[in-house]
Design an enzyme around this catalytic site. Sequence first.
Site, mmCIF file in Angstrom:
data_model
loop_
_atom_site.group_PDB
_atom_site.id
_atom_site.type_symbol
_atom_site.label_atom_id
_atom_site.label_comp_id
_atom_site.label_asym_id
_atom_site.label_seq_id
_atom_site.Cartn_x
_atom_site.Cartn_y
_atom_site.Cartn_z
ATOM 1 N N HIS A 63 0.838 -1.205 0.000
ATOM 2 C CA HIS A 63 0.000 0.000 0.000
ATOM 3 C C HIS A 63 0.872 1.255 0.000
ATOM 4 O O HIS A 63 0.611 2.202 -0.748
ATOM 5 C CB HIS A 63 -0.933 -0.032 1.217
ATOM 6 C CG HIS A 63 -1.906 1.083 1.262
ATOM 7 N ND1 HIS A 63 -1.780 2.137 2.134
ATOM 8 C CD2 HIS A 63 -3.030 1.312 0.540
ATOM 9 C CE1 HIS A 63 -2.796 2.967 1.944
ATOM 10 N NE2 HIS A 63 -3.571 2.493 0.986
ATOM 11 N N ASP A 105 -6.198 1.695 -2.027
ATOM 12 C CA ASP A 105 -6.876 1.374 -0.773
ATOM 13 C C ASP A 105 -7.658 0.071 -0.889
ATOM 14 O O ASP A 105 -7.655 -0.755 0.028
ATOM 15 C CB ASP A 105 -7.801 2.515 -0.355
ATOM 16 C CG ASP A 105 -7.044 3.751 0.107
ATOM 17 O OD1 ASP A 105 -5.797 3.709 0.193
ATOM 18 O OD2 ASP A 105 -7.709 4.770 0.392
#
Length: 138
Positions: A63, A105
Site C-alpha cells: 500500500h 486502498d
Amino acid sequence: MRTLWIVAVLLLGVEGNLWQFREMIKEATGKEPLTTYLFYACYCGWGGRGEPKDATDRCCFVHDCCYGKLTACSPKLDMYTYSQKNEDIVCGGDDPCKKEICECDKAAAICFLNNLGTYNEEYNNYRKSRCIEESPKC
C-alpha cells in the site's frame, strides 16, 4: 490508555482519504482498523522501514508503494468515490488520481481480508525501532 490518547490525537489530523480507507478496511474485514492495523508491525500506520514481518505487514508495504507511485496525487488527502456491491469494492468517479488512490486502498483492504488468518497479535503495537533490516524495493 496512552495508546488511545495517541490514536485520538492522530485522528485530529485524519482527513479525507485516510478516513475513507479506514471505512473500506472496516467494511471488508469487519475489524476496527485503528486498533487492528494502525500500529501493526513495520509498515502499517505512519512510516515504514525494515523487512515486512508477515503477510499483513506486506499488505501495508505494498500500500505504501502504491501511494508512492502516485506522485501527482495527494493520496492521504484526496476524497474519492467508491461503493460496495455485494462483497466487491467498486472505485468510481471521473478523476484518474482519485480512482488510483481508491484502487490502492481497495487492494490493501482485500489484502487484509485475505490475510486475516495469519494476523499475529504479537505485531500489534509493534515498536518500529525493532524494524532494522534493509527495506525491500517497491
